[in-house]
Enzyme design. Structure first.
Site, PDB file in Angstrom:
ATOM      1  N   CYS A 161       0.829  -1.201   0.000  1.00  0.00           N
ATOM      2  CA  CYS A 161       0.000   0.000   0.000  1.00  0.00           C
ATOM      3  C   CYS A 161       0.870   1.261   0.000  1.00  0.00           C
ATOM      4  CB  CYS A 161      -0.875   0.032   1.238  1.00  0.00           C
ATOM      5  SG  CYS A 161      -1.754  -1.491   1.528  1.00  0.00           S
TER       6      CYS A 161
ATOM      7  N   ARG B 192       4.266   0.482  -6.336  1.00  0.00           N
ATOM      8  CA  ARG B 192       4.331  -0.391  -5.146  1.00  0.00           C
ATOM      9  C   ARG B 192       3.368  -1.571  -5.251  1.00  0.00           C
ATOM     10  NH1 ARG B 192       6.479   1.981  -0.240  1.00  0.00           N
ATOM     11  NH2 ARG B 192       5.013   0.716   0.931  1.00  0.00           N
TER      12      ARG B 192
ATOM     13  N   TRP C 222      -3.293  -2.502  -1.259  1.00  0.00           N
ATOM     14  CA  TRP C 222      -2.982  -3.866  -1.700  1.00  0.00           C
ATOM     15  C   TRP C 222      -3.684  -4.766  -0.681  1.00  0.00           C
ATOM     16  CZ3 TRP C 222      -0.256  -8.236   0.100  1.00  0.00           C
ATOM     17  CH2 TRP C 222       0.147  -9.150  -0.893  1.00  0.00           C
TER      18      TRP C 222
ATOM     19  N   ASN D 283      -1.263   1.634   6.248  1.00  0.00           N
ATOM     20  CA  ASN D 283      -0.448   0.538   5.700  1.00  0.00           C
ATOM     21  C   ASN D 283      -0.090  -0.378   6.857  1.00  0.00           C
ATOM     22  OD1 ASN D 283      -0.480   1.869   3.312  1.00  0.00           O
ATOM     23  ND2 ASN D 283       1.721   2.296   3.223  1.00  0.00           N
ATOM     24  N   GLY D 284      -0.177  -1.684   6.630  1.00  0.00           N
ATOM     25  CA  GLY D 284       0.189  -2.628   7.688  1.00  0.00           C
ATOM     26  C   GLY D 284      -0.988  -3.509   8.062  1.00  0.00           C
TER      27      GLY D 284
ATOM     28  N   GLU E  66      17.305 -16.917 -10.138  1.00  0.00           N
ATOM     29  CA  GLU E  66      16.834 -15.558 -10.424  1.00  0.00           C
ATOM     30  C   GLU E  66      16.142 -15.495 -11.790  1.00  0.00           C
ATOM     31  OE1 GLU E  66      16.204 -13.051  -8.906  1.00  0.00           O
ATOM     32  OE2 GLU E  66      16.293 -11.333 -10.256  1.00  0.00           O
TER      33      GLU E  66
ATOM     34  N   LYS F 265      12.197 -14.387 -12.402  1.00  0.00           N
ATOM     35  CA  LYS F 265      11.809 -13.286 -13.297  1.00  0.00           C
ATOM     36  C   LYS F 265      10.685 -13.744 -14.232  1.00  0.00           C
ATOM     37  CE  LYS F 265      13.861  -9.935 -11.931  1.00  0.00           C
ATOM     38  NZ  LYS F 265      13.631 -10.515 -10.679  1.00  0.00           N
TER      39      LYS F 265
ATOM     40  N   GLU G 223       7.378 -14.168 -12.302  1.00  0.00           N
ATOM     41  CA  GLU G 223       6.688 -12.996 -11.777  1.00  0.00           C
ATOM     42  C   GLU G 223       6.171 -12.061 -12.857  1.00  0.00           C
ATOM     43  OE1 GLU G 223      10.688 -10.675 -10.069  1.00  0.00           O
ATOM     44  OE2 GLU G 223       8.822 -10.495  -8.997  1.00  0.00           O
TER      45      GLU G 223
ATOM     46  N   HIS H 250      17.392 -36.854 -11.022  1.00  0.00           N
ATOM     47  CA  HIS H 250      16.878 -37.431  -9.779  1.00  0.00           C
ATOM     48  C   HIS H 250      15.381 -37.185  -9.609  1.00  0.00           C
ATOM     49  CE1 HIS H 250      20.842 -38.627  -8.462  1.00  0.00           C
ATOM     50  NE2 HIS H 250      21.283 -37.433  -8.816  1.00  0.00           N
TER      51      HIS H 250
ATOM     52  N   LYS I  92       5.860  -4.082  -4.590  1.00  0.00           N
ATOM     53  CA  LYS I  92       7.293  -3.791  -4.633  1.00  0.00           C
ATOM     54  C   LYS I  92       7.940  -4.032  -3.281  1.00  0.00           C
ATOM     55  CE  LYS I  92      11.137  -2.430  -6.414  1.00  0.00           C
ATOM     56  NZ  LYS I  92      11.855  -3.473  -7.168  1.00  0.00           N
TER      57      LYS I  92
END
Ligand code: AGP
Length: 613
Positions: A2, A27, A75, A101-102, A485, A489, A492, A508, A608
């Site tokens: 948020c 964000r 968010w 926020n939180g 990484e 990418k 996401e 395996h 973010k």
């Protein structure tokens, strides 16, 4: 996650709030809203979906006159994304408006108490509970500040809260605990915000607030109170970077811009730490004795920053000859980690606000370990909590998918490895000089990967493979860490299922998933391991896999014997190769995502900075 902005001034607030929210879109959010005081009441407008919906219903803010207000991008945590759950929330009596926020952990118990008193709720959020709690205290006392302070005594959890009161229309009160909040001092106006970009157009003078701080501000005044309600002085910091650093500058997406910024960000990050052919780490105060007695290093982080730690394992172990364990921050906290005064806990975070990483850092400190943070955002919570800090100078990173922060974190890991290895005497002078020279050459080598010709090559592969449904990344040693990484990418931003496996591990189990046409991305840069990785590649091609390899110029003549297609990258020392091999993987994900029409800079469901556990 948020975003918050609050404004008290002498000009209409709504356009400034909406402009601030625009700067915070990166964000990640699913609804947005503003509340402005005008003509005796608090006016709220909020809409699910993109900010443009809110701009439309408010006619870009024109329908909301008034010179003081608060804004929010949400968010969703408590309750689905909807108009009702969007912030700001207004108390039942219309006296108090809140953005938050939180997460308020004890909101259910508080809600029951308020329900019993006859309060009705319009949303499913914890924030509306806080709002009505302040209103309850205000109804009893008529004192805005006291009501906020009382509420702080009762709520448990993380918050940046920004609050308006209809009866005190000149004042905004804000307070913080475990969620970022800054104060910005303008000319005849004042701001609060969750992030610098929201207010940078209007002021460069900011105060980074600490947990427990409370701000009482009007257009012309500000007062900072600590947890004990004593007035405290705060140091104003000048923001040196420009708003253009947080704008697209002609690129189609922030992610592409940030990929292209990697050579300069890398150079800016290493240059303050190299003097007279030696690594100097001003932010670190390791004594030689401490380093000699070092028994273990944990690298603790989340997501891509954790994958930097996975590269770090190879780099730091090889150079410093000490066991290095990368750990996901969300796991570290709860695994009873073996820490003592001879343990170094290296935390890595772009935002410096990631809740899991911050909690792990606090846990490491509690257990007596020494902590060192690699952080990009100056003044962030993690930078304040760690014993020592080394900053990456990547500049603001806006795209949710990290690129330049990842690269600059790697840069610091290399320098840290060299610095510690020298003091621990686990490296020869010759090796030291060779590595340092190779690190300094990396910005130029990264730039060589960003030529039109290279980009075109990768764009063509993206066109060919963008319909893939499952992708497997394989590599050995540092190449395996790079694969982690690369795979993240693709997940996401292109929403493709992908996995990264150590090349030797495929047989395996996961090799059963390779069927004709499956895309396998093989990273094979390590000279000593090239042949072994190629054997693993052959295991996949013989089952019909389509292989895209990333290897160095040194294997230009070899690679075509095994892989169907490949990207060549410049050669550096094996330990540093991840800084180069990651670049085509970033570009590949970017162009695949573009082909698939995904939301590149703001992928679905992601934020973010992840400030909840
Ligand atoms: C990377 O592309 C992701 N956006 C994510 O994994 C990120 O690296 C992670 O959330 C950690 O964030 P931090 O560096 O701000 O702590």
């Amino acid at each position: 996650m948020c975003g918050i902005v609050g404004f008290a001034g002498k000009v209409p607030a709504a356009p400034i709030l909406l402009d601030g929210l625009k700067k915070l879109e990166y964000r990640g959010y699913d609804s947005a809203g503003v509340c402005v005081y005008h003509a005796g009441s608090l006016q709220v407008a909020k809409k699910q979906g993109e900010l443009k919906n809110l701009l439309a219903v408010t006619d870009n803010g024109a329908t909301l006159p008034g010179n003081i207000g608060i804004g929010h991008t949400r968010w969703a945590t408590h309750g689905a994304p909807s108009d009702e759950n969007a912030h700001p929330h207004l108390s039942q009596d219309g006296k108090i408006a809140v953005v938050h926020n939180g997460i308020i952990e004890n909101y259910l118990a508080l809600k029951e108490m308020l329900l019993a008193q006859g309060v009705t709720f319009r949303s499913e959020t914890d924030t509306e509970v806080v709002c009505n709690l302040i209103a309850m205290y205000y109804a009893r006392s008529g004192n805005f500040l006291w009501s906020v302070q009382m509420t702080r005594e009762v709520i448990v959890g993380s918050y940046a809260l920004v609050i308006l009161c209809a009866d005190e229309p000149d004042t905004i009160i804000a307070m913080k605990q475990d969620s970022p909040l800054i104060f910005g001092q303008g000319e005849g106006c004042n701001f609060v915000a969750s992030d610098v970009p929201a207010i940078l157009k209007y002021t460069r003078e900011v105060v980074y607030l600490n947990d427990g701080d409370l701000v009482v501000m009007t257009a012309d005044s500000v007062r900072f109170l600590n947890r004990q309600s004593a007035t405290v002085e705060k140091k104003t910091e000048h923001i040196a970077w420009d708003i253009t650093a947080a704008e697209k500058g002609g690129y189609e997406h922030f992610m592409l811009k940030e990929i292209f910024e990697q050579p300069s960000a890398f150079a800016k990050t290493i240059s303050p730490h190299i003097q007279d052919g030696k690594v100097v780490l001003d932010g670190v105060s390791f004594e030689e004795r401490y380093l000699k007695n070092l028994s273990r290093i944990y690298v603790v982080a989340c997501g891509s920053a954790y994958y930097v730690g996975c590269v770090g394992k190879y780099v730091l172990e090889k150079l410093c000859r000490v066991p290095v364990e990368p750990m996901l921050a969300s796991e570290f906290h709860y695994c009873d980690p073996l820490c003592d005064e001879n343990t170094l806990v290296l935390v890595i975070s772009q935002s410096g606000e990631t809740a899991d990483t911050k909690l792990a850092l606090l846990e490491a400190k509690r257990r007596g370990a020494r902590t060192l943070a690699i952080v990009n955002v100056v003044g962030s919570a993690i930078s304040k909590e760690a014993d020592d800090v080394i900053y990456t100078w990547a500049g603001p990173e806006i795209a949710v998918a990290t690129t330049k922060a990842y690269s600059t974190q790697l840069a610091i890991v290399y320098l840290l490895g060299l610095y510690m290895a020298r003091l621990r005497e686990t490296i020869t002078d010759g090796e030291y000089d060779e590595l340092l020279a190779a690190i300094q050459a990396l910005p130029g080598q990264i730039a060589a990967l960003l030529t039109e010709e290279k980009i075109q090559e990768i764009q063509d592969f993206a066109k060919k493979f963008h319909q893939a449904e499952d992708v497997y990344f394989i590599g050995r040693n540092v190449d395996n860490a790079t694969c982690l990484e690369g795979s993240l990418k693709l997940k996401e931003i292109a929403y493709i299922h992908s996995e990264a496996y150590a090349a030797g591990e495929l047989k395996h189990g996961p090799i059963s998933l390779i069927v004709p046409g499956t895309l396998v991305v093989a990273v094979a840069t390590h000279p000593d391991l090239f042949d072994k990785t190629m054997s693993n590649v052959k295991e996949t091609t013989s089952r019909g896999a389509d292989v895209l390899a990333v290897t160095t110029d040194a294997f230009a003549d070899e690679i075509g014997k095994t892989a169907g297609q490949w990207v060549l990258i410049p050669e550096t020392l094996p330990l540093l190769q991840p800084s180069l091999s990651v670049v085509p993987l970033q570009l590949f994900s970017y162009y695949v995502s573009l082909e698939r029409g995904c939301s590149i800079d703001k992928p679905r469901n992601l934020a973010k900075s992840v400030t909840v556990e």
